[in-house]
Motif scaffolding. Sequence first.
Motif, PDB file in Angstrom:
ATOM      1  N   ARG A  91       7.322 -45.126 -16.236  1.00  0.00           N
ATOM      2  CA  ARG A  91       8.530 -44.416 -16.671  1.00  0.00           C
ATOM      3  C   ARG A  91       9.297 -45.255 -17.698  1.00  0.00           C
ATOM      4  NH1 ARG A  91       9.776 -41.802 -12.210  1.00  0.00           N
ATOM      5  NH2 ARG A  91      10.213 -43.723 -11.109  1.00  0.00           N
ATOM      6  N   ASN A  92       9.409 -46.565 -17.448  1.00  0.00           N
ATOM      7  CA  ASN A  92      10.106 -47.453 -18.379  1.00  0.00           C
ATOM      8  C   ASN A  92       9.402 -47.514 -19.733  1.00  0.00           C
ATOM      9  OD1 ASN A  92      12.128 -48.038 -16.569  1.00  0.00           O
ATOM     10  ND2 ASN A  92      11.166 -49.914 -15.834  1.00  0.00           N
ATOM     11  N   ARG A  93       8.061 -47.540 -19.695  1.00  0.00           N
ATOM     12  CA  ARG A  93       7.324 -47.553 -20.963  1.00  0.00           C
ATOM     13  C   ARG A  93       7.593 -46.281 -21.755  1.00  0.00           C
ATOM     14  NH1 ARG A  93       3.034 -50.144 -17.859  1.00  0.00           N
ATOM     15  NH2 ARG A  93       2.242 -48.066 -17.411  1.00  0.00           N
ATOM     16  N   LEU A  94       7.621 -45.147 -21.069  1.00  0.00           N
ATOM     17  CA  LEU A  94       7.915 -43.895 -21.769  1.00  0.00           C
ATOM     18  C   LEU A  94       9.334 -43.899 -22.325  1.00  0.00           C
ATOM     19  CD1 LEU A  94       6.255 -41.119 -19.573  1.00  0.00           C
ATOM     20  CD2 LEU A  94       5.619 -41.830 -21.883  1.00  0.00           C
ATOM     21  N   VAL A  95      10.278 -44.397 -21.520  1.00  0.00           N
ATOM     22  CA  VAL A  95      11.671 -44.444 -21.972  1.00  0.00           C
ATOM     23  C   VAL A  95      11.795 -45.388 -23.161  1.00  0.00           C
ATOM     24  CG1 VAL A  95      13.992 -45.229 -21.332  1.00  0.00           C
ATOM     25  CG2 VAL A  95      12.688 -43.771 -19.782  1.00  0.00           C
ATOM     26  N   GLU A  96      11.166 -46.577 -23.088  1.00  0.00           N
ATOM     27  CA  GLU A  96      11.231 -47.530 -24.189  1.00  0.00           C
ATOM     28  C   GLU A  96      10.655 -46.936 -25.461  1.00  0.00           C
ATOM     29  OE1 GLU A  96       9.199 -50.988 -22.785  1.00  0.00           O
ATOM     30  OE2 GLU A  96      10.797 -51.482 -21.373  1.00  0.00           O
ATOM     31  N   ARG A  97       9.520 -46.271 -25.317  1.00  0.00           N
ATOM     32  CA  ARG A  97       8.923 -45.635 -26.490  1.00  0.00           C
ATOM     33  C   ARG A  97       9.829 -44.550 -27.028  1.00  0.00           C
ATOM     34  NH1 ARG A  97       2.957 -45.877 -24.922  1.00  0.00           N
ATOM     35  NH2 ARG A  97       2.460 -47.869 -25.840  1.00  0.00           N
ATOM     36  N   HIS A  98      10.421 -43.823 -26.110  1.00  0.00           N
ATOM     37  CA  HIS A  98      11.322 -42.750 -26.513  1.00  0.00           C
ATOM     38  C   HIS A  98      12.542 -43.338 -27.234  1.00  0.00           C
ATOM     39  CE1 HIS A  98      13.305 -38.897 -26.447  1.00  0.00           C
ATOM     40  NE2 HIS A  98      14.346 -39.426 -25.847  1.00  0.00           N
ATOM     41  N   LEU A 127       6.774 -32.591 -14.033  1.00  0.00           N
ATOM     42  CA  LEU A 127       7.352 -32.659 -12.688  1.00  0.00           C
ATOM     43  C   LEU A 127       7.652 -34.092 -12.274  1.00  0.00           C
ATOM     44  CD1 LEU A 127       5.215 -29.946 -10.887  1.00  0.00           C
ATOM     45  CD2 LEU A 127       7.611 -29.779 -11.572  1.00  0.00           C
ATOM     46  N   ARG A 128       6.752 -35.009 -12.609  1.00  0.00           N
ATOM     47  CA  ARG A 128       6.938 -36.398 -12.182  1.00  0.00           C
ATOM     48  C   ARG A 128       8.054 -37.104 -12.962  1.00  0.00           C
ATOM     49  NH1 ARG A 128       6.728 -38.899  -9.069  1.00  0.00           N
ATOM     50  NH2 ARG A 128       5.571 -40.750  -9.591  1.00  0.00           N
ATOM     51  N   PHE A 129       8.056 -36.956 -14.301  1.00  0.00           N
ATOM     52  CA  PHE A 129       8.948 -37.765 -15.114  1.00  0.00           C
ATOM     53  C   PHE A 129      10.154 -37.007 -15.650  1.00  0.00           C
ATOM     54  CE2 PHE A 129       4.727 -39.761 -15.466  1.00  0.00           C
ATOM     55  CZ  PHE A 129       5.012 -40.899 -14.739  1.00  0.00           C
ATOM     56  N   TYR A 130      10.008 -35.742 -15.942  1.00  0.00           N
ATOM     57  CA  TYR A 130      11.156 -34.979 -16.433  1.00  0.00           C
ATOM     58  C   TYR A 130      12.012 -34.506 -15.263  1.00  0.00           C
ATOM     59  CZ  TYR A 130      13.915 -31.658 -19.102  1.00  0.00           C
ATOM     60  OH  TYR A 130      14.953 -30.977 -19.676  1.00  0.00           O
ATOM     61  N   GLU A 131      11.337 -33.953 -14.239  1.00  0.00           N
ATOM     62  CA  GLU A 131      12.056 -33.502 -13.046  1.00  0.00           C
ATOM     63  C   GLU A 131      12.266 -34.623 -12.030  1.00  0.00           C
ATOM     64  OE1 GLU A 131      13.419 -30.461 -12.213  1.00  0.00           O
ATOM     65  OE2 GLU A 131      13.082 -29.976 -14.319  1.00  0.00           O
ATOM     66  N   ASP A 132      11.606 -35.768 -12.230  1.00  0.00           N
ATOM     67  CA  ASP A 132      11.737 -36.948 -11.374  1.00  0.00           C
ATOM     68  C   ASP A 132      11.369 -36.656  -9.919  1.00  0.00           C
ATOM     69  OD1 ASP A 132      12.184 -39.668 -11.106  1.00  0.00           O
ATOM     70  OD2 ASP A 132      14.257 -39.371 -10.464  1.00  0.00           O
TER      71      ASP A 132
END
Length: 166
Positions: A91-98, A127-132
């Motif tokens: 999740r952090n990698r996706l957020v950092e990239r974002h 579902l996993r990352f957007y809806e958490d």
Amino acid sequence: MIGRVQLRGGPPAADPLHEAFERHYRAILRLCTLLTRDPTVAEDLAQETFVRVAPRAGTLGAEEVRPYLRTVALNLWKNRLRRIAYEARARNRLVERHQDRGSLEERDEMWAAISRLPPRQRACLVLRFYEDLSIRDTARLLGCSEGTVKSQTSKALGKLRREWRS
């Protein structure tokens, strides 16, 4: 008769799993509660412990049952911690990239890449990352196993990484 096995001509023999559950469930639940600090998660871990022990329940001696249950519960807890850490890193990698690619155009590119994923992989990511949602909740909503959610999420993240790097 529930929880008992009827032997021919003799008294009912105790079901080893039922006996183990009756004798040790509270102690295993208490252990899981102390480890997780969350009664709901502890309940899930305790129940999963007995599910995992079920095939071996009849082969364990009376003095082996509780240590075996304890070992299974601890392993399930450690696996849960590993999974949580892995998910947080992903999740952090996706957020950092974002954040690194914070422009509106780049966000559109990411969502376009996500929309090109196969439906099940896309659903797992959303579902996993957007809806958490947890793996368990995602699996329940999609009507598949937790292992399927994990593998589809991993495949989807791999595709996005490859596409995003190029």
